[in-house]
Design an enzyme around this catalytic site. Structure first.
Site, PDB file in Angstrom:
ATOM      1  N   GLY A 579       0.483  -1.440   0.025  1.00  0.00           N
ATOM      2  CA  GLY A 579      -0.035   0.042  -0.147  1.00  0.00           C
ATOM      3  C   GLY A 579       0.803   1.237  -0.211  1.00  0.00           C
ATOM      4  CG  ASP A 580       3.470   2.743   3.384  1.00  0.00           C
ATOM      5  OD1 ASP A 580       2.218   3.665   3.518  1.00  0.00           O
ATOM      6  OD2 ASP A 580       3.980   2.430   4.370  1.00  0.00           O
ATOM      7  CB  ALA A 581       5.250  -0.085  -2.401  1.00  0.00           C
ATOM      8  CB  ALA A 584       5.483   6.071  -3.315  1.00  0.00           C
TER       9      ALA A 584
END
Length: 810
Positions: A579-581, A584
């Site tokens: 989810g973070d990647a 980003a």
């Protein structure tokens, strides 16, 4: 100006021409994303069309809803099957293209009569984006691959699933979707540099994208003396409560970071008497490591009395990190997405299918989704509909070509031959999603200045076990330590922003505004600035209060419900941080597209990225399956809708596994021959995919018995030698030394802010003419105060000393 021309002029990539020579997922999705941003995309298809046109689910008229999700907004050119005529036609198409996107293997390119190398020679101005499972160089460059095999070698499968059971893969074509996003962002990066450096050729491997994600996150897990291995549906360890928990109408995910947050839960529960029975029960850290089972007896029944929505509202009041684990029906009914104009309704054969948009809302150049192209229909995708939820700048706000803008300096202080050299970004990032944006930009040559404060360090820098993780994500940046709680500190940041191109943060909604650094505050001094905020659910909407990390986003988008085993339920994505990647890379894409627009119009803008929407943007397959076929999101282990057998099988030894996907009936015949044509495999009732899918459990058992007696790597070579898609399941420690990744230099050592060399994983873009090495080490807090304030803002030593004395510079 015509309506169409007016519409196109408001698009970030208006005027760009993209030719897509590909099929399936990665190249089509890459090109669709560019089309959403305003590029005019021509999709080249073989005589029978992209195979994805036949992918289920099909609407009543026979159109593929999945194809629509991957290809809306393009026009289609159909090849004839005459090699000479087709070669001439495609050469004509690319003659004035700005970008050529392809994912054809050498064999498929020959079948299409589309030699990409020859096409590039005919289009010296065109940026080339080549997407593939393993990359266009290295010993595995000509091997077949898919989501199963790239999950296996990318360090992902080894951590997905339950101990003692077969590892799992990322579902719903997520690896190819991620590669497509990286390809789109890399294409815009190269376009920004084209006038200075000429054409760039970009090579991106799906497996490297996953290794980049897994390698980066492993620095956190290994630093805490953890193991990169399957844990199943685990809730214990860390600060209680953390992980997946059942409630009245499904599951929620909790991410508790502090003892105070557990105290907040106890307050919501009415400070029950049982919490006073043992002092340990009020200490979330002690509970997490040794007493979770005891507290679960009380906590889980309380959760069971509340719905996901009720608990989310409670979390808002108590500032807790909590989010729902959604199914497709929940996502489609979510009012927050409606309020933010996330959806596009497409007409398919008389039916209406709702497909997700992108994770970002761009104030001046909103994304659009066009019609689904008919095979050979020419300009069917030329008209597009604007994202209705995006705000628009007035004519008075538009800068025009002569407007005040920072412009690009010659060469820049970091970068040299790197494509983004000469641009500057100011980062307010913490943990992973925000800092990864800066890390990618820095690797590509942008000067990234990280604004920090000694009073509130990034947890990843502060926690001893997370410092290698911080180093990996913050290499190549500069650091200044400014106290933005002071008016002088805020003024200093605004001055720095006026000398920059992009400013970004991943704070909760409204935090930048509270600190006097909202977009409206910044643009008064820097009308050219591109401001990007990456709150969990965006800056506005019913769920704008949502806080959290990667799993909150992937849980919201349904992915956590899809990974697991049918008979035991979901195990989720655990600690991979997709989810973070994903947030980003969508942020990088949006920011660079806005920069491309600004370089041509002088117009800055605000980008409101929602991490939950960024994750839901990848949920096209489960969402259309629910709408068209009524199929809910549920764990399906390694089963695949178009391939059988399709699984991960044991090899000889402990925790040695082989991924094998049979993509066609011809593949099955090759496998039967390799097996020595045993009687069970010669059964005529296994000749077709449909037949094999019905007997998948039986086939998997036979294959597991065969593979378990074989050496992993020898078996993989034998299977690949027979032309099959097979791969080893790599442990995290094997990534850097695996021959394909070693040949493509996925990692290196770089100087850490702790004064030692430590491993970092490189951005998975191979850009011709640009160095692969990272741009530098990770900085100490405030390491570049004097350089940034002196060289960029022109402050002398006495001014800097006075600000240090006043606590403005820490």
């Amino acid at each position: 100006m015509s309506d169409e021309a007016s519409s196109q002029s408001a698009a970030a990539l208006a005027g760009l021409r993209v030719v897509e020579i590909g099929e399936g997922v990665s190249a089509p999705f890459c090109a669709r994303v560019l089309a959403n941003l305003g590029a005019r995309v021509v999709k080249v298809e073989p005589p029978q069309g992209d195979p994805a046109r036949a992918w289920e689910p099909l609407v009543a008229g026979g159109s593929s809803a999945m194809f629509a999700y991957l290809n809306a907004g393009k026009s289609s050119v159909r090849l004839s099957g005459d090699a000479a005529a087709d070669a001439a036609r495609v050469t004509e198409l690319v003659a004035d293209a700005d970008v050529i996107v392809s994912n054809l293997s050498p064999q498929r390119a020959r079948e299409w009569a589309c030699d990409v190398s020859s096409l590039l020679a005919a289009a010296p101005q065109a940026v080339s984006v080549q997407l593939s499972p393993f990359g266009s160089t290295g010993p595995w460059s000509d091997r077949r691959g898919n989501a199963l095999s790239v999950s296996a070698v990318g360090g992902i499968s080894v951590i997905l699933g339950e101990p003692g059971r077969p590892p799992l893969h990322l579902p719903y074509e997520m690896p190819a979707l991620q590669a497509g996003l990286h390809g789109a962002a890399a294409a815009v990066t190269a376009l920004l540099d084209r006038e200075r450096s000429g054409r760039r050729e970009i090579d991106i491997a799906e497996s490297e994208v996953l290794a980049y994600y897994a390698g980066g996150m492993s620095r956190f897990i290994l630093g805490a003396n953890g193991k990169w291995q399957r844990r199943g549906f685990e809730r214990h360890g860390g600060i209680y409560p953390s992980g997946f928990y059942p409630c009245q109408d499904g599951f929620i995910f909790l991410a508790t970071q502090t003892r105070a947050q557990w105290a907040g839960f106890l307050e919501l529960m009415g400070n029950p008497e049982w919490a006073d029975a043992n002092p340990v029960y009020r200490d979330g850290v002690a509970i997490g490591w040794k007493h979770a089972d005891e507290v679960d007896v009380h906590f889980i029944p309380w959760l069971a009395g509340h719905t996901r929505r009720e608990l989310t509202e409670m979390a808002k009041r108590a500032t807790l990190v909590l989010g729902p684990i959604n199914g497709a029906e929940d996502i489609l009914a979510e009012k927050h997405l409606d309020a933010r104009g996330f959806w596009t309704d497409l007409e398919l054969g008389g039916d209406t299918v709702r497909i997700p948009g992108m994770g970002y809302r761009m104030s001046a150049t909103p994304w659009r989704v066009g019609a689904v192209p008919e095979l050979g229909g020419g300009d069917a995708g030329a008209e597009s509909r604007e994202n209705p939820g995006a705000s628009r700048s007035s004519d008075a706000d538009k800068g025009g070509a002569g407007a005040d803008k920072r412009g690009r300096s010659a060469g820049g202080s970091f970068g040299g031959a790197r494509p983004l050299a000469g641009y500057r970004a100011v980062e307010f990032g913490f943990n992973w999603a925000g800092p990864m944006v800066g890390q990618i930009l820095a690797d590509m040559g942008m000067e990234v200045i990280k604004v920090e404060t000694g009073g509130r360090l990034d947890f990843m820098r502060h926690w001893p076990h997370a410092r290698s993780f911080f180093h990996n994500t913050n290499r190549g940046k500069r650091s200044i330590s400014v106290n933005v709680k002071t008016e002088q500190g805020r003024a200093l940041v605004r001055r720095l922003v006026a000398h920059s191109d992009i400013v970004f943060d991943n704070f909760a909604a409204g935090v930048m505004a509270k600190n006097g650094l909202a977009y409206e505050d910044l643009r008064r001094e820097a009308p050219h600035i591109i401001a990007l905020s990456m709150a969990m659910a965006g800056q506005c909407g019913p769920l704008a209060h949502l806080r959290g990390f990667a799993t909150i986003a992937t849980g919201f988008a349904g992915f956590e419900s899809a990974i697991g085993y049918p008979e035991t339920g979901p195990t989720g994505l655990p600690v991979i941080g997709v989810g973070d990647a994903n947030a980003a890379i969508q942020s990088v894409l949006a920011a660079l597209a806005a920069l491309w627009h600004r370089e041509r119009t002088g117009e800055g803008q605000f980008i409101d990225l929602s991490q939950v929407e960024a994750a839901a943007a990848l949920s096209g397959e489960p969402l259309v399956r629910y709408q068209v076929a009524g199929e809910s999101i549920a764990p399906r282990a390694n089963a695949h809708p178009r391939m059988a057998p399709h699984g991960i099988y044991p090899a000889r030894g402990e925790e040695r596994w082989v991924a094998l996907a049979i993509e066609s009936d011809a593949d099955w015949r090759r496998l039967v021959e390799l097996l020595g044509a045993p009687a069970w495999a010669r059964d005529a009732a296994l000749a077709t995919f449909e037949q094999r899918r019905e007997r998948a459990e039986e086939i998997d058992a036979q294959l597991a018995a065969w593979t378990s007696e074989r050496d992993r790597d020898e078996l993989v070579d034998e299977l690949c030698g027979a032309g099959l898609a097979a791969a080893p399941v790599l442990e995290i420690e094997e990534l850097a030394s695996w021959p394909q990744f070693q040949a493509r230099s996925i990692s290196q050592d770089a100087p850490s802010f702790e004064g030692k060399d430590d491993i970092v994983y490189r951005t998975p873009w191979h850009v011709s003419g640009a160095p692969r090495e990272v741009a530098g080490g990770s900085p100490t807090v405030g390491e570049h105060n004097e350089v940034v304030l002196g060289e960029i803002l022109g402050m002398d030593a006495s001014e800097i000393a006075a600000m240090q004395e006043a606590g403005v510079i820490e």
